[in-house]
Scaffold this active site. Structure first.
Site, short mmCIF file in Angstrom:
data_model
loop_
_atom_site.label_atom_id
_atom_site.label_comp_id
_atom_site.label_asym_id
_atom_site.label_seq_id
_atom_site.Cartn_x
_atom_site.Cartn_y
_atom_site.Cartn_z
N ASP A 149 35.57 39.39 33.96
CA ASP A 149 37.03 39.24 33.83
C ASP A 149 37.48 39.10 32.37
O ASP A 149 38.57 39.55 32.01
CB ASP A 149 37.57 38.08 34.68
CG ASP A 149 36.88 36.76 34.40
OD1 ASP A 149 35.88 36.75 33.66
OD2 ASP A 149 37.36 35.73 34.92
N ARG B 198 40.38 39.90 45.53
CA ARG B 198 41.40 40.94 45.69
C ARG B 198 40.78 42.32 45.68
O ARG B 198 39.74 42.55 45.04
CB ARG B 198 42.41 40.87 44.54
CG ARG B 198 43.23 39.60 44.54
CD ARG B 198 44.21 39.62 43.40
NE ARG B 198 43.52 39.95 42.14
CZ ARG B 198 44.11 40.50 41.09
NH1 ARG B 198 45.39 40.80 41.13
NH2 ARG B 198 43.42 40.75 40.00
N SER C 68 33.12 37.99 38.08
CA SER C 68 33.24 37.03 36.97
C SER C 68 32.17 35.95 37.01
O SER C 68 32.48 34.76 37.13
CB SER C 68 34.63 36.42 36.98
OG SER C 68 35.58 37.44 37.09
MG MG Z 1 41.06 35.21 36.81
#
Ligand code: MG
Ligand code: ADP
Length: 661
Positions: free
Chosen positions: A400, A282, A346
């Site tokens: 994250d 995103r 992440s």
């Molecule tokens: Mg996530």
């Protein structure tokens, strides 16, 4: 007493029913495994003063049970003795004889009328029995999940045997009512004790099967002592990651993030955030406003990362990312502003500052070349340069877990821990600088990205891993790595279940021993199906429907076993995750020299949010393993987006302060 006699009779019929099919194998109870019979059986008893239908159900839901249910119907005396009544002439004579014996003097018309009544009553009886039997048969058919039921009904009783038309009537009605079944009727020859032996034999076999399934699943059931051991080992690995001497070889890396404080509410401005490493990639625009009307406004767009990009070259991956950013800036009409950007990435990164992070290794299905060992921020900056279209100020690389902690801390200042239970599993927390030997300085605190998914990669969890965990690991993109994560995160729970199901099927306990193409398909058993199957509101038939939707043709018995398998796998996942968390909060408590600690953990991840039991079991485990900590779990709202922006905002604020000094 009557019930007892009846059951014994029923068992005999039951034996007779099975007898012809299996007698040839003459099974003494020792060899019972070879028997194929299990499930539901029916016996009819049409003798005596009652009709009885007996249903014997051998199940193994929790414990081995042999259930017998019966329905009893009264039989009018006349019918029992009126075996000749319907055969017109002979019947009429018989009617006269019987009625005369009963002390009435019947006329010819009386005899015709009585014969007529007898016919009606016995036909109704045969029809009633047939209808009830059909109810049972269609239930059986449903349970077996077959398009056409082939079955045999064992019958006994003088009414059935002697009455001239009763049996024919019964058969006819049954065939009319269940046209989609092949039903055979078999007269029972009473063999005393055989039925009981048979039931016992079947029960033994099922018991043995059940025992073997339980034995397999027992490995997944961790005791309090075992969980305490996991917590203890996690603590040891944490220390290894933090110490300079052991950091290099440590599996739980305890990576410094250079995030030194949680937000204080003074953060302000517009920020871009990237979120890479979750299910979706995103790009976000986050507008943070400080002051009295504190607010965070977010706009985002989801982009696909095709598998060939995920596993292609690093340059292709970052070109794709920059292309998505470009599209987003067009979409928002913001191409000319040089916005500060936080990059939620992440994966395990070795950070040397807030805006420099070297990728240690890919996880979770990513495999792009030429990235491991490189500074990811550099790769991104180079990608932006190659495109020559816009410029950005990359301020922070964010894990994250840290984003999650920061988002929750923005709302709740006691939040000092972040936890992810989604595709992967990981945690971070605020550690004392004096304990982080890999970063100089002893003052204050810094958030440590634990990368706890790799817990066990040195073999320290091997005594808890099962052959199924090893199979999942062997077939994964990163064999030998992320062993703890592979036991408790969304990407792998379903695969563990699938591997157990394959084994149980091979051993003949499931799906009639047939390993279907569906079952052989990797990834078919997504973790969301565990959530569905384990939902308490789901009836067994719905579980079966889910399995059938997956191409797994299952009976209700199969569904019970599958549900149990899902349950033990996700329970263990939640408990292991809880044991890790207990180690973290207890360490924070000890750091602060407290007897009792109240603390909040920010959590994100679909497994945590959507699984019907995962969160509860995890909370319970933390409570049991860290009784001196009072832990509140707070759901994070978009930690990867909002959290990255908050970290970027804090980073900008600190940078400005530094420049002023
Ligand atoms: Mg996530
Ligand atoms: P990520 O961790 O990738 O940022 P999520 O937190 O949304 O993203 O987690 C996605 C993972 O959650 C999926 O890989 C899947 O394993 C798992 N998942 C998806 N739906 C469900 C569900 N209904 N119940 C449990 N787990 C789910």
């Amino acid at each position: 007493m009557d019930g007892f006699v009846f059951i014994v009779e029923g068992i005999e019929h039951f034996w007779d029913l099975l007898d012809r099919r299996v007698r040839a194998r003459a099974i003494p109870p020792r060899n019972v495994q070879e028997l194929a019979e299990k499930g539901d059986f029916i016996a009819l008893d049409l003798g005596g003063s009652n009709f009885r239908i007996l249903r014997v159900k051998v199940s193994h839901e929790k414990r081995q049970t042999v259930q017998m249910e019966s329905q009893i119907y009264e039989t009018p005396e006349d019918i029992i003795h009126g075996s000749g009544t319907q055969r017109s002439k002979e019947g009429l004579n018989k009617a006269k004889e019987i009625l005369t014996r009963l002390g009435v003097e019947p006329s010819h018309e009386d005899c015709i009328a009585v014969q007529h009544v007898c016919t009606i009553v016995s036909f109704r009886s045969a029809n009633l029995i047939a209808a009830t039997l059909c109810g049972i048969l269609s239930r059986l058919k449903d349970n077996k999940g077959v398009p056409r039921l082939r079955t045999t009904v064992g019958v006994d009783g003088s009414l059935y045997k002697m009455h001239p038309q009763y049996a024919r009537r019964l058969h006819k009605t049954v065939r009319r009512l269940v046209p989609d079944s092949d039903v055979r009727f078999l007269l029972s020859e009473s063999g005393s004790g055989k039925g009981a032996a048979m039931v016992t034999a079947v029960a033994y076999r099922l018991l043995e099967q059940h025992r073997q399934i339980e034995e397999t699943l027992d490995e997944f059931k961790l005791s309090h002592a075992q969980l305490l051991e996991v917590k203890k080992r996690m603590r040891t690995e944490m220390e290894n990651g933090l110490r300079k001497k052991t950091h290099e070889s440590a599996t739980v890396k305890m990576l410094p993030t250079f995030v030194r404080s949680t937000p204080d509410g003074s953060e302000n401005g517009d920020f871009l955030a990237l979120d890479l490493g979750g299910t979706n990639f995103r790009v976000l625009l986050v507008k943070i406003r400080s002051g009295k009307k504190r607010s965070v406004e977010m706009h985002n767009k989801i982009y696909a990362i095709p598998i060939e990009v995920m596993q292609g070259t690093g340059e292709e991956l970052f070109d794709h990312i920059v292309h998505c950013i470009s599209d987003f800036l067009d979409y928002m009409g913001m191409k000319n502003a040089r916005l500060p950007l936080g990059f939620t990435f992440s994966f395990p990164c070795k950070q040397t500052s807030l805006d420099a992070g070297i990728l240690i290794n890919w996880t979770k299905g990513f495999k792009a070349t030429d990235c491991e060992g490189e500074d990811v921020v550099n790769l991104l900056r180079e990608g932006i340069k190659r495109r020559e279209e816009f410029d950005l100020d990359v301020v922070a690389i964010v894990n994250d877990t840290v984003g999650t902690m920061m988002t929750c801390a923005y709302e709740e200042p006691t939040c000092e821990v972040g936890l992810i239970a989604g595709t992967g599993s990981n945690a971070c927390y605020m550690e004392e600088m004096r304990n982080i030997e890999t970063v100089s300085g002893d003052e204050g605190r810094m958030c440590v990205n634990m990368e706890w998914g790799a817990f066990g990669d040195n073999g320290c969890l091997d005594d808890f891993r099962t052959e199924y965990d090893r199979a999942v690991d062997d077939l994964s993109l990163n064999p030998g790595k992320q062993r703890y994560e592979k036991m408790c995160s969304g990407m792998y729970l379903g695969e563990i279940v699938r591997n157990i199901l394959i084994d149980l099927t091979k051993r003949g306990f499931l799906f009639r021993g047939q390993i279907s193409e569906a079952l052989k398909t990797r990834g078919i058993f997504e973790t969301k199906f565990l959530s569905q199957i384990e939902s308490d509101r789901l009836a067994l038939l719905q579980v079966r429907a889910i399995l059938q939707g997956l191409g797994l043709d299952s009976t209700c018995d199969d569904s019970i076993i599958v549900k149990e398998v899902c349950g033990v796998v996700s329970r263990r996942g939640a408990q292991l995750c809880g044991a890790g968390m207990a180690a973290v909060v207890d360490k924070i408590r000890e750091n602060q020299g407290l007897d009792h600690l109240e603390i909040t953990v920010g959590v994100d991840g679909t497994l945590y949010k959507l699984h019907p039991h995962f969160s509860k079991i995890m909370h319970q485990t933390v409570k049991e393993l860290a009784p001196k900590c009072d832990v509140t779990f707070l759901l994070s709202e978009d930690g990867s987006g909002k959290g990255a922006a908050l970290i970027t905002a804090v980073g900008c604020r600190l940078r400005e302060q530094e420049q002023q000094n």
